[in-house]
Every structure is written in C-alpha cells, then in structure tokens.
Design an enzyme around this catalytic site. Structure first.
Site, mmCIF file in Angstrom:
data_model
loop_
_atom_site.group_PDB
_atom_site.id
_atom_site.type_symbol
_atom_site.label_atom_id
_atom_site.label_comp_id
_atom_site.label_asym_id
_atom_site.label_seq_id
_atom_site.Cartn_x
_atom_site.Cartn_y
_atom_site.Cartn_z
ATOM 1 N N ARG A 210 40.543 44.847 49.394
ATOM 2 C CA ARG A 210 40.301 45.929 48.453
ATOM 3 C C ARG A 210 38.807 45.982 48.119
ATOM 4 N NH1 ARG A 210 41.308 46.034 42.030
ATOM 5 N NH2 ARG A 210 40.393 48.088 41.698
ATOM 6 N N HIS B 16 35.297 52.287 40.180
ATOM 7 C CA HIS B 16 35.464 51.001 39.511
ATOM 8 C C HIS B 16 34.335 50.834 38.483
ATOM 9 C CE1 HIS B 16 37.396 46.826 40.019
ATOM 10 N NE2 HIS B 16 36.631 46.752 38.929
ATOM 11 N N ASN C 254 40.055 52.531 38.394
ATOM 12 C CA ASN C 254 40.403 51.159 38.048
ATOM 13 C C ASN C 254 40.415 50.966 36.533
ATOM 14 O OD1 ASN C 254 40.609 48.145 38.925
ATOM 15 N ND2 ASN C 254 38.980 48.156 37.392
ATOM 16 N N GLU C 255 41.562 50.559 36.006
ATOM 17 C CA GLU C 255 41.710 50.111 34.621
ATOM 18 C C GLU C 255 41.109 51.036 33.558
ATOM 19 O OE1 GLU C 255 41.915 45.263 35.156
ATOM 20 O OE2 GLU C 255 39.987 46.168 34.651
ATOM 21 N N ASN D 225 46.767 45.518 37.636
ATOM 22 C CA ASN D 225 45.906 44.356 37.461
ATOM 23 C C ASN D 225 46.477 43.507 36.338
ATOM 24 O OD1 ASN D 225 44.223 45.456 39.369
ATOM 25 N ND2 ASN D 225 42.521 45.868 37.979
ATOM 26 N N TYR E 185 46.279 39.454 34.484
ATOM 27 C CA TYR E 185 45.616 38.160 34.404
ATOM 28 C C TYR E 185 46.342 37.173 33.501
ATOM 29 C CZ TYR E 185 41.664 40.120 36.912
ATOM 30 O OH TYR E 185 40.878 40.681 37.884
ATOM 31 N N GLU F 209 44.856 43.097 41.322
ATOM 32 C CA GLU F 209 44.000 41.998 40.859
ATOM 33 C C GLU F 209 44.870 40.964 40.182
ATOM 34 O OE1 GLU F 209 40.629 42.970 38.379
ATOM 35 O OE2 GLU F 209 40.141 44.762 39.553
#
Length: 504
Positions: free
Chosen positions: A101, A146, A190-191, A329, A331, A398
């Site tokens: 990616r 991003h 992204n996010e 994503n 974490y 991610e």
C-alpha cells in the site's frame, strides 16, 4: 479416589488438547486472505521540493511551526524513498508479501492543486514505483490522499471549503487516467476521523486549524462528499475498462465496556468514532445516535442548530453505497463508560459523545502509551463491523505498534502475532469477511507530530546518515517465516516478554 484422579487427568489433557487445536485452527493463513505492508508519501518519500513538487500542508506545518513536532524534525528527507524505492521493493519481495500500500502526494502530481497543471516528473515517479512493484509480483494498492494536500488549496480553506470535493475529484481522475490501468485497488481518503479532529478541530497535526468540533464535523462532511464524487466518477468513466475497487479508510478502535454487559457506552463511542464516516457510506446518513446527541449538546450550549452538518436527501442517496470494501485502520482499544463527573479523555476528544475513554494501565503499552496491546478489542471491532454493515469485505489497511527503535523488536513481533491471530479467529470462527491484512509499516519513517522518536517499521532506517541505510529488524525475519509458511507460529521471545496479555 483413583477413578476421580484419572477423570481429573482426563479433563486436564482434554482441555490442553482443545487449547492446542484452537491455537492451530487459528494459525494457518487461508488462501483468500492477502497479506501486505504499507507506507505513506509524506512519511517516507522526502524530496520535498524536488522536480517541481509543490508545497504540501505538511511541508508548511513543519517549516513554520516546528515546535509542534516532538523532536522538531521534518519530512524533508524522511526515509528517502523517492530515490530508494527500488531498494524498498526488493525488501518487500524478500518478505514474500502479496501487496504494498502506497500513497500519492497530491502536491507532487498537481503542484498548484489544479488538474489543469500536471507535473509530469511527479506522475512519472509513481509510474516507476508501481511498475517496479508489478515487475516483482507485488500488487499495488494506491491511496489517493493521505493527509498531504497542496498548501495553496489550504489557503483557500482546505477541507472547510465545499469546493474541495470538486478539486479532490479532479485530482482523483488524473490518477484514474494515469495509474488506473495498473492499479486494481484505490483508497480515496485515509482516516478522515484523525485528520479532521486533530488537524482541523485541533492543532496536533497539519494544518493545525484549531476550529473545534464544528470544524472537525465540517471537514468530515466535505470529505464524505469528496469521496462519493470520486467513487461515482470512477464508476461512470473508468470501472468498466479498469475493473478496479474503491473505498475509504476509517480509523476505528475497539471499545470495551468498563462495566461488563453495559453496551451503550461502547455503541456510542463506536458511532462517534467509526460510524460517523462509515454509516453514511454503508447505511446512509450519519448515525441517528450521533445526530441526536450532537443536536442536544448544541442546544444546551445555546446554538440555534446542531453543529453536525445535515445532508440533503439527495446527498444521503449519493453517498450511500460508495464503497467496494470497508477500509480499516486499527491500532488499539479503550475502556468506555458514561462518567458521573467530567474527566479528560486520553485520546483525541469527541466531547459530544459524553463517553469517557481511557486505557487500562494494566494493558501492555508500546512506546506511545495510547497504543496498548489488547487484541480482543480487535475481535470486538471486526464482529461489530460484520453485524453493523451486513458483513462487508474488510481490508485492514494499517495495523502496527510503535517503539523507540532498535533491531531486536520483540514487542512488535508479539503484537502482530496476537493481532493477526485475532484476525484469523474472527475470519475462521466468527465468519468475518476480512480479505486483506496490512502490516504497518515497512520502514521507520516520519511519524507525524512524534517526528522520529517512535517507529513502526520492520526495517530500521538510519535517519542520522545521509545514505538513510536500511537494516532489517528481528520482526522482518519473523514476517519472512510467516509468509514463507503461510502459518502464524508463536514467536520466540525473551523470558521477559510473553505471548499473552493482561486483561481486565
């Protein structure tokens, strides 16, 4: 007595055998699950003003408010991937991964933000990078945006300006036209959750506008429109010829209740953090719970209308269904509750939810304390996505853990072992439709407002050397073995590190 003892031994052996079978059942990586690794343009490329590249919001941020970065560093050179991408592709191939990616720098392709002025040197760099991946049997997944749009667009309001949706779509079309014949998976944005709250609602990351929740909500509102317009354009003009898939990436944590069985805090935290973006795409409009709570808080503060913008019925229909996969994503996870007194959340704030969010100090932490090793929260999240959105294809884009550097990264191995095992359990036991899992990240790189103090890479980069030499870490060898065998085997760890976590 003897019979009882024999029966007890039988129970122990049966339980041990069952545990071993369970461990083995969720260790083999199925053929349908693709495994990859990722990076982002500003974090790795460097070459910030090379070959006609324009200034991005991150270039502007690190140069004008360097004290916002923990070590006052910047991404001017970063991991030097602009010049070393062929070396990086060799390393990806050595790992035996299915895909990589990468993200495109908007300012490198369109220096002034406008599609009427394409920087040919910039777009050629991405042609070369993608060609190198394909030549080595590695599938490219391309993130269109991003967090690094051209500063000139920010000067015109950035994501506070509704016209950003049009500018973004014009930029996306350049990439569809140029790279689409080679790329089968695009990520639009992204996010949004992180960029909108930390970059527009606050000052932690670029552009650091500090506009509060209303600014963050407006940012997300315009991003959803931009995503939908880019998705619809691809369907109208490019999908039939290119046959690619598109989606947006949400940042979603796991939300575990402080009090067992109390589900409303978890549901509320989820809808404010993850559902805010995902519900509009997979169900339609913002979550009702979120709309009601924000409207109530807004009224109590004396506002004439909710600070959460409203979509027209036409926009609700237009945005709904604009994803071929759920980009995720993830974490870490948090404990959630409704507090009896006002307390400070230990992650980025969403005060309108009324939920207290904290980490359990007993959970093992990475170098950044908000990154806790709590894999069961990942399982909770994957099952939530399955039930909430009718089990869509999930691309985990991610997943990683930060540390302070070093080659003997035992904790990173432990984290990925536990988290990938949780993915395999969710897939094989719970029927979650996870189709891709992406390790984050290939290299040590510029970690936004943390600078270079915290690293996510499987490969160490010597940031003090002009050559930016790459050295594989212990986790690199572990991942090589996992991919070679397609089998997730427990890592060999020092005595001080266990493959279990302390849960509440």
């Amino acid at each position: 007595m003897e019979k009882s003892f024999i029966f007890l031994i039988f129970l122990v052996l049966t339980h041990r055998s069952s545990m071993q079978e369970d461990d083995n059942a969720y260790s083999k990586i199925p053929a349908g699950l693709k495994i990859g690794i990722g990076e982002a343009s500003y974090q790795t490329e460097g070459a910030w003003n090379i070959s006609n590249k324009g200034e991005s919001i991150w270039d502007n941020f690190v140069h004008n408010v360097p004290w916002k970065i923990d070590d006052q560093s910047n991404g001017d050179t970063a991991s030097d991937s602009y010049y070393k991408y062929k070396d990086d592709v060799k390393l990806i191939k050595m790992l035996g991964l299915d895909y990589h990616r990468l993200s495109i720098s908007w300012a490198r392709v369109l220096p002034n933000g406008s599609a009427d002025s394409i920087n040919q040197e910039g777009i050629q760099y991405y042609h070369n990078f993608i060609d190198e991946l394909l030549a080595n049997g590695i599938e490219p997944i391309v993130t269109i945006y991003h967090w690094d749009h051209p500063q000139v667009l920010e000067d015109m309001g950035g994501w506070m300006n509704e016209s950003m949706a049009t500018w973004f779509t014009e930029y996306a079309e350049v990439l569809y036209r140029e790279l689409g014949p080679k790329v089968k998976v695009f990520v639009t944005i992204n996010e949004p959750q992180i960029l909108c709250f930390q970059g527009y609602g606050g000052t932690l990351i670029a552009p650091g506008r500090n506009l509060g929740p209303a600014g963050a909500y407006t940012c997300g509102h315009n991003m959803l429109k931009a995503h939908a317009k880019a998705y619809r354009l691809y369907g109208e003009k490019y999908r039939s010829a290119q046959n690619g898939k598109l989606g947006i990436i949400s940042h979603c944590s796991g939300f575990l209740p402080e009090t067992e069985g109390e589900t409303l805090p978890s549901e509320t935290a989820y809808q404010f953090r993850c559902g805010w973006i995902s519900h509009a795409i997979f169900v339609g409009d913002y979550p009702q719970l979120m709309k009601s709570k924000v409207a109530e808080v807004s009224r109590n503060e004396g506002l004439s209308e909710s600070r959460l913008p409203k979509f027209s019925p036409e926009w609700i229909r237009y945005i709904n269904g604009t994803a071929d996969f759920f980009g995720l994503n993830h974490y870490s996870s948090y404990l959630v509750s409704f507090p009896t007194t006002t307390i400070q959340n230990d992650s980025f704030m969403l005060d309108d939810s009324g939920v207290s969010i904290r980490s359990d100090p007993r959970w093992e932490a990475g170098s950044l304390k908000r990154f806790r090793i709590i894999p069961e929260g990942f399982g909770w999240l994957l099952r939530k996505i399955k039930s909430e959105y009718n089990n869509p294809p999930v691309y985990i884009t991610e997943n990683g853990l930060p540390d302070n550097g070093g080659l003997q990264d035992y904790q990173r191995i432990k984290y990925h072992y536990l988290y990938l095992k949780e993915v395999l359990r969710a897939v094989q036991r719970d029927g979650c439709n996870v189709q891709r899992y992406t390790f984050w990240s290939l290299l040590d790189h510029f970690e936004w407002n943390s600078g270079y103090r915290h690293t996510f890479g499987f490969i160490n980069v010597n940031m003090t050397s002009p050559g930016r030499e790459r050295t594989p870490k212990l986790s690199f060898s572990w991942l090589q073995n996992v991919m070679r065998t397609r089998q997730l085997q427990p890592p060999i760890l020092p005595p001080s590190v266990n493959t279990t976590t302390n849960h509440q």
